[in-house]
Design a protein around this motif. Sequence first.
Motif, mmCIF file in Angstrom:
data_model
loop_
_atom_site.group_PDB
_atom_site.id
_atom_site.type_symbol
_atom_site.label_atom_id
_atom_site.label_comp_id
_atom_site.label_asym_id
_atom_site.label_seq_id
_atom_site.Cartn_x
_atom_site.Cartn_y
_atom_site.Cartn_z
ATOM 1 N N VAL A 13 0.854 -1.388 -0.030
ATOM 2 C CA VAL A 13 0.154 -0.242 -0.020
ATOM 3 C C VAL A 13 0.805 1.139 -0.023
ATOM 4 C CG1 VAL A 13 -2.082 1.467 1.238
ATOM 5 C CG2 VAL A 13 -1.935 -1.155 1.292
ATOM 6 N N SER A 14 1.857 0.871 0.963
ATOM 7 C CA SER A 14 2.961 2.601 0.992
ATOM 8 C C SER A 14 3.139 2.991 -0.581
ATOM 9 C CB SER A 14 4.008 2.314 2.165
ATOM 10 O OG SER A 14 3.374 2.789 3.406
ATOM 11 N N PHE A 15 4.067 1.398 -1.456
ATOM 12 C CA PHE A 15 4.231 1.735 -1.954
ATOM 13 C C PHE A 15 3.191 2.345 -3.610
ATOM 14 C CE2 PHE A 15 4.907 -0.401 -6.818
ATOM 15 C CZ PHE A 15 6.776 0.519 -6.715
ATOM 16 N N LEU A 16 2.407 1.808 -3.519
ATOM 17 C CA LEU A 16 1.569 2.685 -4.740
ATOM 18 C C LEU A 16 0.823 3.711 -4.334
ATOM 19 C CD1 LEU A 16 -0.889 -0.851 -5.042
ATOM 20 C CD2 LEU A 16 1.107 0.131 -6.518
ATOM 21 N N ALA A 17 1.056 3.807 -2.857
ATOM 22 C CA ALA A 17 0.325 5.693 -3.157
ATOM 23 C C ALA A 17 1.664 6.331 -2.881
ATOM 24 C CB ALA A 17 0.168 5.978 -1.135
ATOM 25 N N ALA A 18 3.205 6.565 -2.954
ATOM 26 C CA ALA A 18 4.155 6.678 -2.948
ATOM 27 C C ALA A 18 4.483 7.102 -4.430
ATOM 28 C CB ALA A 18 5.983 6.192 -2.440
ATOM 29 N N VAL A 19 3.842 6.059 -5.527
ATOM 30 C CA VAL A 19 4.451 5.827 -7.075
ATOM 31 C C VAL A 19 2.966 7.051 -7.020
ATOM 32 C CG1 VAL A 19 3.420 5.360 -9.204
ATOM 33 C CG2 VAL A 19 4.122 3.530 -7.528
ATOM 34 N N ALA A 20 1.069 7.014 -6.406
ATOM 35 C CA ALA A 20 0.527 8.258 -7.182
ATOM 36 C C ALA A 20 1.167 9.500 -5.946
ATOM 37 C CB ALA A 20 -0.994 7.380 -6.480
ATOM 38 N N SER A 21 1.434 9.897 -5.500
ATOM 39 C CA SER A 21 1.617 11.023 -4.232
ATOM 40 C C SER A 21 3.578 11.391 -4.292
ATOM 41 C CB SER A 21 1.418 10.514 -2.763
ATOM 42 O OG SER A 21 1.978 11.544 -2.304
ATOM 43 N N LEU A 22 4.234 11.054 -3.927
ATOM 44 C CA LEU A 22 5.573 11.304 -4.965
ATOM 45 C C LEU A 22 5.903 11.680 -6.339
ATOM 46 C CD1 LEU A 22 7.781 9.627 -1.899
ATOM 47 C CD2 LEU A 22 6.060 12.198 -2.296
ATOM 48 N N GLY A 23 5.504 10.507 -7.266
ATOM 49 C CA GLY A 23 5.760 10.167 -8.434
ATOM 50 C C GLY A 23 5.291 11.217 -9.143
ATOM 51 N N LEU A 24 3.402 12.056 -8.899
ATOM 52 C CA LEU A 24 3.087 12.705 -9.610
ATOM 53 C C LEU A 24 3.673 14.627 -9.285
ATOM 54 C CD1 LEU A 24 1.016 13.760 -11.268
ATOM 55 C CD2 LEU A 24 -0.385 14.343 -9.411
ATOM 56 N N TYR A 25 4.050 14.232 -7.291
ATOM 57 C CA TYR A 25 4.783 15.958 -7.177
ATOM 58 C C TYR A 25 5.912 15.980 -8.028
ATOM 59 C CZ TYR A 25 6.744 19.040 -3.733
ATOM 60 O OH TYR A 25 7.970 19.601 -3.606
ATOM 61 N N THR A 26 6.936 14.500 -8.520
ATOM 62 C CA THR A 26 8.282 15.061 -8.995
ATOM 63 C C THR A 26 8.203 16.424 -10.036
ATOM 64 O OG1 THR A 26 8.624 13.180 -8.249
ATOM 65 C CG2 THR A 26 10.156 14.365 -10.564
ATOM 66 N N TYR A 27 6.547 15.739 -11.230
ATOM 67 C CA TYR A 27 5.649 16.946 -12.080
ATOM 68 C C TYR A 27 5.204 17.918 -12.209
ATOM 69 C CZ TYR A 27 8.827 12.850 -14.505
ATOM 70 O OH TYR A 27 9.703 11.964 -14.573
ATOM 71 N N ILE A 28 4.545 17.892 -10.858
ATOM 72 C CA ILE A 28 4.242 19.540 -10.772
ATOM 73 C C ILE A 28 4.162 20.688 -11.556
ATOM 74 C CG2 ILE A 28 5.180 20.458 -8.426
ATOM 75 C CD1 ILE A 28 2.306 20.781 -7.469
ATOM 76 N N ALA A 29 5.187 20.621 -11.902
ATOM 77 C CA ALA A 29 5.487 21.743 -11.877
ATOM 78 C C ALA A 29 4.750 21.729 -13.352
ATOM 79 C CB ALA A 29 6.815 23.166 -12.155
ATOM 80 N N PRO A 30 5.410 20.981 -14.541
ATOM 81 C CA PRO A 30 5.291 20.630 -15.556
ATOM 82 C C PRO A 30 3.449 20.522 -16.405
ATOM 83 C CG PRO A 30 6.435 19.134 -15.612
ATOM 84 C CD PRO A 30 6.753 20.062 -14.400
ATOM 85 N N VAL A 31 3.384 19.237 -15.165
ATOM 86 C CA VAL A 31 1.336 19.649 -14.828
ATOM 87 C C VAL A 31 0.575 20.427 -14.687
ATOM 88 C CG1 VAL A 31 -0.958 18.530 -13.744
ATOM 89 C CG2 VAL A 31 1.755 17.408 -13.831
ATOM 90 N N MET A 32 1.012 21.374 -13.920
ATOM 91 C CA MET A 32 0.027 22.365 -13.872
ATOM 92 C C MET A 32 0.575 23.909 -15.033
ATOM 93 S SD MET A 32 -1.302 22.341 -10.729
ATOM 94 C CE MET A 32 -2.185 23.618 -10.752
ATOM 95 N N ALA A 33 1.597 24.009 -16.206
ATOM 96 C CA ALA A 33 1.468 24.630 -16.723
ATOM 97 C C ALA A 33 1.238 24.360 -17.860
ATOM 98 C CB ALA A 33 3.775 24.266 -17.395
ATOM 99 N N THR A 34 0.127 22.955 -18.414
ATOM 100 C CA THR A 34 0.203 23.069 -19.300
ATOM 101 C C THR A 34 -1.020 23.734 -19.383
ATOM 102 O OG1 THR A 34 -1.466 20.911 -18.361
ATOM 103 C CG2 THR A 34 0.388 20.083 -19.167
ATOM 104 N N GLY A 35 -2.002 23.708 -20.419
ATOM 105 C CA GLY A 35 -3.631 24.469 -20.637
ATOM 106 C C GLY A 35 -4.784 23.915 -19.669
#
Length: 400
Positions: free
Chosen positions: A206-228
Motif C-alpha cells: 500500500v505504501s509503495f502504490l501511494a508513493a507512486v501516486a503521490s510522490l511520483g506526481l509531485y516530481t512533475y507538478i510544475a510541468p503538469v500545472m503549466a499545461t493549458g
Amino acid sequence: MKLVYLLGLGAFALGLDAYVTAGLLPVIADDFHASVSATGQMVTTFTLAYAIASPIFATLLSASRVRLGLLASLAVFALANAGSALAGTLGVLLLTRALAGVGAGLYLALAASAAASLVDDKRRGRALAVIMGGMSSGTVIGVPIGVLIAEHVGWRSTLWLVSAIGLVSFAGLAVRLPALPAATSVTLRQRVQVVTDRRVASIVGVSFLAAVASLGLYTYIAPVMATGAMGSVDSITPYLWAWGIGGVIGSFLIGPLVDRVRRPYTLVVGILALLTVALLVLRPAASLHPLLALLPIAVWGAVGWALQVPQQNDLLVARGERGGPVAVALNESALYLGSAVGSGLGGLAFSVGWSGAVLPLCAAGVGFLALLLQVTAVRSSTKDAVLPASPAPVLQDATD
C-alpha cells in the motif's frame, strides 16, 4: 517526548537533504562542468542507497544495539554530507551521496522504532508523527532556506547546513538518549522472515502504490500545472507551498488520531480515499481557475505525508520486537522505490507525448489501486492475525 523531538530534528535534516539536492542540480552541474543528467545521478545514488541499504542493515543490526545503530547511522549521514560539501569531483560527490543515503535510510527506520519505545502506547502515534513531521518540515521549511543559502553563498554551504543539523541531533542524542530496551532474542532468520510476512507485505505494498501516486506526481507538478488544461500556471511556488504546508499539517495532526482511533485500518482507508479524490478533482478545479487547485493540492500533500504514521504504527504492532525496525525499514524503502517508479512512469508519459494534464488522473488510478489493496489484502491479513507480536518494552523519557 523531549528525546522524541531530538529524533525529529535528525529526521528534519533527512527531509532537507533528500529534496534540496534536486533544486541544486544546475549550479552543481556548472561547478563540476558536467551535464545536469550526469549530476542528477547524485539523487539516484542517494535514493537507491536509501531504499536498498535500509532494510539490509536493519535486518543485520543486533536487537541489543539499537542505540548504537541509531547514533552510528546519524553520524554516517552527517559526515557523508560534510564529504559531499568537500567533494572535488563528481565521482566523489556520488560516493558521498550514496553513503548519506545509507545513513538516512537506517536512521529513519531506527528513529521510528526508538520513538515508539520512548513513550507509552497511548502516545505512540504522536511520537511517530514527530518523526514524519520532522521529515515533512525539512522539505517544506528547510528546502527553500537551503536553496536560498545556495544562491547567496554556494551549494556547498547548504550541505554544510545539513551536516551541522545532523551533528546537533547526534550530539543531543549521544548525551541524553539512554540505552534503549533490548528486544528478546531474535535470530537473523526470524528477522528475514519479516519479508515474507503477509501482513507486512500488504502494508508495504500500500505504501509503495501511494508513493507512486503521490510522490511520483509531485516530481512533475510544475510541468503538469503549466499545461493549458491546468490553467497554464507560470509560477509554481504557491502550489509547492500548498502541498508542503498541507504535508506538515497532516504529519502532525495524524498522530493524535492514530492514538484515538481503535481501528487504524479504517483510518488508512479514509486517507487513501481522500488522496484519490484530491487527485481526481485536481484537473477539474484547475480548469475552472488555477487558484482553485490549491485546495486539492493541499489535501494531497496532507494525506500523502499523513499516511506513513498509521502505516508505521501498524507495522510496529504487527511485528513488535520481532522485526519491527526491519518492517519499518522495508516501508521506507517502498516509499523511495515508489517515488522512483512514479517519476520514471511520469517521464515515460512525457516522452511518448502525453499531456501533463493526464498525469493527475493516472495518479488517482494508482491511488485507487492502493485503496483496493488496503480493503482486500491488508484487511484480510489483519483478520487472519491471531495475536500480534509482543509490543516492544517502553522506556519512559525521564525528562518528559
